[in-house]
Design an enzyme around this catalytic site. Structure first.
Site, PDB file in Angstrom:
ATOM      1  N   LYS A  97       0.822  -1.211   0.000  1.00  0.00           N
ATOM      2  CA  LYS A  97       0.000   0.000   0.000  1.00  0.00           C
ATOM      3  C   LYS A  97       0.860   1.268   0.000  1.00  0.00           C
ATOM      4  CE  LYS A  97      -3.947  -2.271   2.244  1.00  0.00           C
ATOM      5  NZ  LYS A  97      -4.970  -2.161   3.317  1.00  0.00           N
ATOM      6  N   TYR A 131     -12.377  -1.405  -3.539  1.00  0.00           N
ATOM      7  CA  TYR A 131     -12.869  -1.606  -2.173  1.00  0.00           C
ATOM      8  C   TYR A 131     -14.383  -1.366  -2.074  1.00  0.00           C
ATOM      9  CZ  TYR A 131      -8.228  -2.256  -0.037  1.00  0.00           C
ATOM     10  OH  TYR A 131      -7.002  -2.760   0.340  1.00  0.00           O
ATOM     11  N   ASN A 155      -2.032   0.240   6.686  1.00  0.00           N
ATOM     12  CA  ASN A 155      -1.513  -1.025   7.212  1.00  0.00           C
ATOM     13  C   ASN A 155      -0.650  -1.814   6.219  1.00  0.00           C
ATOM     14  OD1 ASN A 155      -3.584  -1.822   5.596  1.00  0.00           O
ATOM     15  ND2 ASN A 155      -4.795  -2.815   7.190  1.00  0.00           N
ATOM     16  N   HIS A 173      -2.134  -5.465   1.482  1.00  0.00           N
ATOM     17  CA  HIS A 173      -3.453  -6.075   1.284  1.00  0.00           C
ATOM     18  C   HIS A 173      -3.249  -7.543   0.972  1.00  0.00           C
ATOM     19  CE1 HIS A 173      -7.420  -6.979  -0.398  1.00  0.00           C
ATOM     20  NE2 HIS A 173      -6.769  -7.567  -1.381  1.00  0.00           N
ATOM     21  N   GLU A 201      -9.830  -9.956  -7.752  1.00  0.00           N
ATOM     22  CA  GLU A 201      -8.816  -8.918  -7.556  1.00  0.00           C
ATOM     23  C   GLU A 201      -7.662  -9.039  -8.559  1.00  0.00           C
ATOM     24  OE1 GLU A 201      -9.911  -8.475  -2.829  1.00  0.00           O
ATOM     25  OE2 GLU A 201      -7.965  -9.301  -3.367  1.00  0.00           O
TER      26      GLU A 201
HETATM   27  P1  ATP Z   1      -7.168  -5.742   3.222  1.00  0.00           P
HETATM   28  O1  ATP Z   1      -8.496  -6.029   2.564  1.00  0.00           O
HETATM   29  O2  ATP Z   1      -6.590  -4.395   2.809  1.00  0.00           O
HETATM   30  O3  ATP Z   1      -6.194  -6.865   3.070  1.00  0.00           O
HETATM   31  P2  ATP Z   1      -8.243  -6.593   5.731  1.00  0.00           P
HETATM   32  O4  ATP Z   1      -8.886  -7.680   4.946  1.00  0.00           O
HETATM   33  O5  ATP Z   1      -7.350  -6.998   6.859  1.00  0.00           O
HETATM   34  O6  ATP Z   1      -7.411  -5.622   4.798  1.00  0.00           O
HETATM   35  P3  ATP Z   1     -10.749  -5.188   5.664  1.00  0.00           P
HETATM   36  O7  ATP Z   1     -11.771  -5.352   6.722  1.00  0.00           O
HETATM   37  O8  ATP Z   1     -10.944  -5.865   4.347  1.00  0.00           O
HETATM   38  O9  ATP Z   1      -9.342  -5.611   6.312  1.00  0.00           O
HETATM   39  O10 ATP Z   1     -10.545  -3.634   5.455  1.00  0.00           O
HETATM   40  C1  ATP Z   1      -9.948  -3.143   4.262  1.00  0.00           C
HETATM   41  C2  ATP Z   1      -9.023  -2.003   4.608  1.00  0.00           C
HETATM   42  O11 ATP Z   1      -9.788  -0.910   5.093  1.00  0.00           O
HETATM   43  C3  ATP Z   1      -8.029  -2.288   5.739  1.00  0.00           C
HETATM   44  O12 ATP Z   1      -6.886  -2.974   5.342  1.00  0.00           O
HETATM   45  C4  ATP Z   1      -7.690  -0.887   6.173  1.00  0.00           C
HETATM   46  O13 ATP Z   1      -6.759  -0.272   5.290  1.00  0.00           O
HETATM   47  C5  ATP Z   1      -9.039  -0.202   6.066  1.00  0.00           C
HETATM   48  N1  ATP Z   1      -9.752  -0.272   7.355  1.00  0.00           N
HETATM   49  C6  ATP Z   1     -10.375  -1.342   7.882  1.00  0.00           C
HETATM   50  N2  ATP Z   1     -10.922  -1.060   9.081  1.00  0.00           N
HETATM   51  C7  ATP Z   1     -10.639   0.247   9.308  1.00  0.00           C
HETATM   52  C8  ATP Z   1     -10.922   1.163  10.359  1.00  0.00           C
HETATM   53  N3  ATP Z   1     -11.621   0.778  11.435  1.00  0.00           N
HETATM   54  N4  ATP Z   1     -10.468   2.425  10.254  1.00  0.00           N
HETATM   55  C9  ATP Z   1      -9.776   2.833   9.171  1.00  0.00           C
HETATM   56  N5  ATP Z   1      -9.461   2.030   8.130  1.00  0.00           N
HETATM   57  C10 ATP Z   1      -9.884   0.752   8.183  1.00  0.00           C
HETATM   58 MG    MG Z   2     -10.009  -7.311   3.204  1.00  0.00          MG
END
Ligand code: ATP
Ligand code: MG
Length: 138
Positions: free
Chosen positions: A10, A50, A113, A116, A127
């Site tokens: 990211k 997303y 974070n 992804h 994806e």
């Molecule tokens: P990713 O899909 O990016 O691998 P993930 O599957 O661990 O991450 P998801 O629940 O799919 O988490 O959320 C997608 C992304 O949205 C997260 O990686 C993060 O960047 C963002 N995100 C998720 N929860 C929060 C939150 N509470 N506050 C801010 N950003 C968030």
């Molecule tokens: Mg996710």
């Protein structure tokens, strides 16, 4: 259970110069790179990627962040790729991520974070198709 998953490094991690170290973790974690590109998402593309989170309170912040700088998109291969890669990257919130995981080492917050990883075989296919044509996969 499939043997492919999709990843992005990211914008927070590319900006901080963590790209090489994160790719090293992926390779040392047993993943083979099948496709990879350095690119940047527009806000519209980040929003589409997303779209599943459209109703969530963090959606606008997420779209802004994911289009704020370059990313690396990749297809990774390993047996049980989706689950094993989720283990390698760790919990969404780096404060809750296990020691040694990519997010524990390189992520700064739940939003920014570092990486992804696809959450299912079905989404891994969706994806990868979002980013890569058949000609770009080896
Ligand atoms: P990713 O899909 O990016 O691998 P993930 O599957 O661990 O991450 P998801 O629940 O799919 O988490 O959320 C997608 C992304 O949205 C997260 O990686 C993060 O960047 C963002 N995100 C998720 N929860 C929060 C939150 N509470 N506050 C801010 N950003 C968030
Ligand atoms: Mg996710």
């Amino acid at each position: 259970m499939g043997n492919l998953t999709f990843t992005m490094i990211k914008p927070d991690a590319t900006a901080k110069g963590y790209t090489g170290a994160i790719l090293d973790c992926m390779i040392k974690g047993g993943f083979t790179i099948k496709a990879m590109k350095w690119t940047r998402l527009t806000q519209e593309q980040a929003g589409d990627f997303y779209a599943v989170h459209k109703q969530r309170p963090f959606y606008d912040e997420l779209v802004k962040f994911m289009s704020s700088g370059p990313i690396i998109a990749g297809i990774l291969e390993k047996e049980n790729a989706v689950a094993d890669f989720r283990n390698l990257i760790g919990a969404t919130d780096p404060a809750k991520a296990a020691e040694g995981t990519i997010r524990k080492q390189f992520a700064s917050s739940i939003g920014e974070n570092a990486v992804h990883g696809s959450d299912s075989d079905e989404n891994a296919v969706i994806e990868t198709d979002f980013f890569f044509s058949k000609l770009e996969r080896f």
